[in-house]
Design a protein around this motif. Structure first.
Motif, PDB file in Angstrom:
ATOM      1  N   GLU A 181       0.851  -1.194   0.000  1.00 46.24           N
ATOM      2  CA  GLU A 181       0.000   0.000   0.000  1.00 46.24           C
ATOM      3  C   GLU A 181       0.879   1.233   0.000  1.00 46.24           C
ATOM      4  O   GLU A 181       1.968   1.193   0.563  1.00 46.24           O
ATOM      5  CB  GLU A 181      -0.859   0.009   1.271  1.00 46.24           C
ATOM      6  CG  GLU A 181      -2.302  -0.363   1.012  1.00 46.24           C
ATOM      7  CD  GLU A 181      -3.121  -0.249   2.280  1.00 46.24           C
ATOM      8  OE1 GLU A 181      -3.258   0.867   2.780  1.00 46.24           O
ATOM      9  OE2 GLU A 181      -3.578  -1.280   2.761  1.00 46.24           O
ATOM     10  N   PRO A 182       0.481   2.331  -0.558  1.00 46.32           N
ATOM     11  CA  PRO A 182      -0.772   2.574  -1.249  1.00 46.32           C
ATOM     12  C   PRO A 182      -0.757   2.061  -2.689  1.00 46.32           C
ATOM     13  O   PRO A 182       0.291   1.712  -3.228  1.00 46.32           O
ATOM     14  CB  PRO A 182      -0.879   4.098  -1.219  1.00 46.32           C
ATOM     15  CG  PRO A 182       0.524   4.586  -1.211  1.00 46.32           C
ATOM     16  CD  PRO A 182       1.308   3.544  -0.460  1.00 46.32           C
ATOM     17  N   GLY A 291       4.877   8.254   2.502  1.00 44.52           N
ATOM     18  CA  GLY A 291       5.513   9.350   1.772  1.00 44.52           C
ATOM     19  C   GLY A 291       6.637   9.980   2.585  1.00 44.52           C
ATOM     20  O   GLY A 291       7.008   9.493   3.648  1.00 44.52           O
ATOM     21  N   TRP A 292       7.140  11.060   2.069  1.00 44.73           N
ATOM     22  CA  TRP A 292       8.243  11.754   2.726  1.00 44.73           C
ATOM     23  C   TRP A 292       7.754  12.957   3.508  1.00 44.73           C
ATOM     24  O   TRP A 292       6.723  13.549   3.179  1.00 44.73           O
ATOM     25  CB  TRP A 292       9.220  12.277   1.687  1.00 44.73           C
ATOM     26  CG  TRP A 292      10.003  11.202   1.026  1.00 44.73           C
ATOM     27  CD1 TRP A 292      10.295   9.961   1.516  1.00 44.73           C
ATOM     28  CD2 TRP A 292      10.599  11.274  -0.270  1.00 44.73           C
ATOM     29  NE1 TRP A 292      11.034   9.267   0.609  1.00 44.73           N
ATOM     30  CE2 TRP A 292      11.245  10.039  -0.488  1.00 44.73           C
ATOM     31  CE3 TRP A 292      10.654  12.262  -1.253  1.00 44.73           C
ATOM     32  CZ2 TRP A 292      11.946   9.776  -1.663  1.00 44.73           C
ATOM     33  CZ3 TRP A 292      11.355  11.998  -2.414  1.00 44.73           C
ATOM     34  CH2 TRP A 292      11.985  10.770  -2.618  1.00 44.73           C
ATOM     35  N   ASP A 333      -0.295   8.141   3.222  1.00 48.50           N
ATOM     36  CA  ASP A 333      -0.456   7.926   1.780  1.00 48.50           C
ATOM     37  C   ASP A 333       0.014   9.094   0.922  1.00 48.50           C
ATOM     38  O   ASP A 333      -0.080   9.051  -0.288  1.00 48.50           O
ATOM     39  CB  ASP A 333      -1.917   7.579   1.467  1.00 48.50           C
ATOM     40  CG  ASP A 333      -2.866   8.654   1.959  1.00 48.50           C
ATOM     41  OD1 ASP A 333      -2.416   9.548   2.718  1.00 48.50           O
ATOM     42  OD2 ASP A 333      -4.050   8.623   1.586  1.00 48.50           O
ATOM     43  N   LYS A 334       0.491  10.168   1.543  1.00 43.21           N
ATOM     44  CA  LYS A 334       1.045  11.254   0.739  1.00 43.21           C
ATOM     45  C   LYS A 334       2.255  11.872   1.441  1.00 43.21           C
ATOM     46  O   LYS A 334       2.507  11.577   2.610  1.00 43.21           O
ATOM     47  CB  LYS A 334      -0.006  12.322   0.435  1.00 43.21           C
ATOM     48  CG  LYS A 334      -0.994  12.614   1.559  1.00 43.21           C
ATOM     49  CD  LYS A 334      -2.023  13.616   1.058  1.00 43.21           C
ATOM     50  CE  LYS A 334      -3.170  13.872   2.004  1.00 43.21           C
ATOM     51  NZ  LYS A 334      -4.068  12.817   2.329  1.00 43.21           N
ATOM     52  N   ILE A 405      -3.500   5.515  10.985  1.00 41.00           N
ATOM     53  CA  ILE A 405      -3.308   6.135  12.296  1.00 41.00           C
ATOM     54  C   ILE A 405      -3.837   7.572  12.320  1.00 41.00           C
ATOM     55  O   ILE A 405      -4.474   8.006  13.276  1.00 41.00           O
ATOM     56  CB  ILE A 405      -1.813   6.086  12.685  1.00 41.00           C
ATOM     57  CG1 ILE A 405      -1.370   4.625  12.805  1.00 41.00           C
ATOM     58  CG2 ILE A 405      -1.545   6.843  13.982  1.00 41.00           C
ATOM     59  CD1 ILE A 405       0.104   4.432  12.993  1.00 41.00           C
ATOM     60  N   SER A 406      -3.581   8.282  11.251  1.00 40.99           N
ATOM     61  CA  SER A 406      -3.993   9.678  11.211  1.00 40.99           C
ATOM     62  C   SER A 406      -5.520   9.824  11.217  1.00 40.99           C
ATOM     63  O   SER A 406      -6.075  10.637  11.967  1.00 40.99           O
ATOM     64  CB  SER A 406      -3.345  10.334   9.989  1.00 40.99           C
ATOM     65  OG  SER A 406      -3.999  11.468   9.618  1.00 40.99           O
TER      66      SER A 406
END
Ligand code: MSP
Length: 506
Positions: A181-182, A291-292, A333-334, A405-406
């Motif tokens: 994922e994602p 993501g970063w 995811d971003k 989690i977020s």
């Protein structure tokens, strides 16, 4: 039998201090580990350091130290950071650990025997900083690596190769499942590597010495990725006399979750499954490629010099504040952002004005109007806020069980907002003036119950403040669990002291 759960972070290079990017991954893993424990699982949480390779060798030379002396110091600083951040891992594996090195040699020999590793020659571009051979998609026309912005070097030497190309069908099938994922990352791996030109991978080196020696050919050391990836199973005793941890935590009955940053997804979603398959081991249930954290539009990284030091943030704002920002403000995811301004704003909005304010308002009223102890009442499940509290528990679990989690955190914060709003609407101070003490007791009981829910659901994140939060409601640390949280049978003690939690940052 208790359910088991294994969670890992990448093992970080001890080539310098860790920054907030590493803190991000490790905090997510720690929060998941704590949540699963709370949920009745036996948990194994693994992190560590990836200590071999050319870059470390170079750095040690520059510092006039042996590589081992060099990494020893840095690894201490890793552990110190994890202590300060309340990271509760079960093992910190170092790739220089004796048991790991032995097991890696065993893995190498086994794959050589199966002819999945074979002697060959490598020619191509290599990024020393990232310890990675690059494909042309990963560089610009001047061979600058698009991740770290260093120029890749020409490379030609004898090497052993891992026969990744023989696993194409296996990988195509694996990518039909949801193990990675994602979704976008899955497509990227399929398009750029699996369906494109699935090449064999160079897995040894002759040009430097700081690595695990190949038993069958002492000119070679095992190149960092086989060494590094194997840590996830060597840490559990793969190939050793006692592999009970492996049997428990890397088995079909165990849930295996691995967090990685997107730049190392290729290694974890292609080469790692190939190694596991070669060893007849199960695939991870979930590889969560996040993501970063960006700074000035670029990935925060040591080589770009745009890093935020987590120790400074912890010392200035507390470990809970850092853990909270990571969990709440950086969805996986971003790419996410972290500036001091955003950090302070999130703390004030969510922890100071929402949760902290709620707890102090309610505890002050319980002290003022009821001498610190409410009368026990049954809560009507049809009252919207009582219902919302219970729904929040379910929604939180639903999100956490798919590792969001977020989102889970935001569900809890929403309940906090509704509670604050409920205070405005019901105006407890007016009820007191009008002598409606029974109604006042009920209103405060509903709030008290919801504060217990909010605190308990944030427990995996707010490790420093949890006891204080429930203490302000008259409960103690181990009294609450997922079994009794929905009921309202707690034996609340009298509250006496006023405590300000999450004081607003100016
Ligand atoms: N040693 C390898 C990993 C081997 S795992 C078998 C490595 N180490 S690293 O020190 O470079 O750490 C990389 C990891 O740190 C990333 O995968 C990610 O988890 C985390 N991050 C480093 N910088 C980051 C950001 N700027 N943002 C988010 N995470 C980042 O690669």
């Amino acid at each position: 039998m208790k359910k088991s759960f294994f969670v890992s972070t990448p093992i970080y290079y001890p080539s310098g201090k860790l920054h907030i990017g590493h803190t991000y991954t490790t905090t997510l893993a720690d929060v998941m580990a704590r949540y699963k424990k709370e949920n009745g699982y036996d948990v194994f949480f693994l992190t560590g350091s990836d200590e071999h390779g050319q870059k470390i060798e170079q750095k040690a030379n520059e510092a006039n130290l042996t590589p081992k002396e060099y990494v020893d110091g840095i690894v201490e600083s890793f552990k110190d950071l994890w202590t300060k951040l309340h990271i509760d891992f079960d093992r910190f594996i170092r790739t220089t650990d004796e048991d790991h090195m032995k097991a890696v040699q065993k893995i190498f020999s086994l794959l050589l025997e199966k002819e999945l590793i074979y002697p060959s020659e490598y020619k191509g571009k290599y990024c020393v900083s990232c310890e990675e051979f690059l494909t042309y998609e990963q560089m610009d026309e001047n061979f600058v690596h698009n991740v770290c912005k260093n120029v890749a070097k020409d490379f030609q030497e004898e090497t052993y190769m891992l026969k990744v190309s023989a696993f194409k069908d296996f990988l195509v099938d694996l990518f039909k499942t949801n193990f990675l994922e994602p979704e976008a990352r899955k497509k990227e791996m399929l398009n750029n590597f699996i369906n494109n030109d699935l090449e064999d991978l160079s897995v040894t080196r002759v040009s430097f010495k700081w690595g695990i020696p190949v038993i069958e050919n002492s000119n070679h050391v095992i190149y960092v990725w086989i060494d590094a990836l194997s840590n996830y199973i060597t840490a559990l005793g793969w190939g050793s006399e006692d592999d009970s941890l492996l049997k428990k935590f890397w088995s079909k009955d165990s849930e295996v979750l691995q967090f990685v940053g997107k730049e190392i997804t290729r290694f974890h979603s292609i080469y790692w499954p190939v190694i596991l398959k070669s060893l007849d081991l199960k695939m991870p249930d979930k590889l969560l490629s996040h993501g970063w954290i960006l700074s000035g539009g670029n990935k925060m990284s040591k080589s770009l010099g745009n890093v935020v030091d987590p120790i400074e943030l912890i010392e200035k704002y507390s470990s809970d504040a850092v853990r909270f920002y990571v969990a709440n403000n950086l969805p996986t995811d971003k790419d996410g952002n972290l500036t001091e301004e955003l950090f302070v704003e999130s703390f004030n909005t969510n922890l100071a004005n929402n949760v902290g304010n709620l707890i102090s308002r309610v505890s002050n009223m319980i002290i003022k109007y009821f001498d610190g102890k409410l009368n026990k009442v049954d809560l009507d499940l049809n009252r919207p806020l009582v219902k919302l509290g219970l729904e929040t528990i379910d929604e939180y679990k639903k999100q956490m069980d798919v590792y969001n989690i977020s989102e889970a955190t935001q569900t809890v914060l929403k309940l906090g907002q509704e509670c604050n709003k409920f205070i405005e609407d019901t105006k407890p101070w007016a009820l007191e003036k009008e002598g409606k003490l029974e109604e006042l007791n009920l209103v405060l009981s509903i709030l008290q119950k919801n504060i217990i829910i909010i605190s308990f659901l944030l427990k995996p994140i707010l490790t420093e403040n949890y006891s204080k939060m429930i203490g302000q409601m008259g409960l103690e640390n181990n009294e609450i669990n997922f079994e009794n949280i929905s009921e309202n049978n707690f034996d609340y003690k009298q509250i006496t002291n006023k405590l300000v939690l999450f004081e607003r940052i100016k």
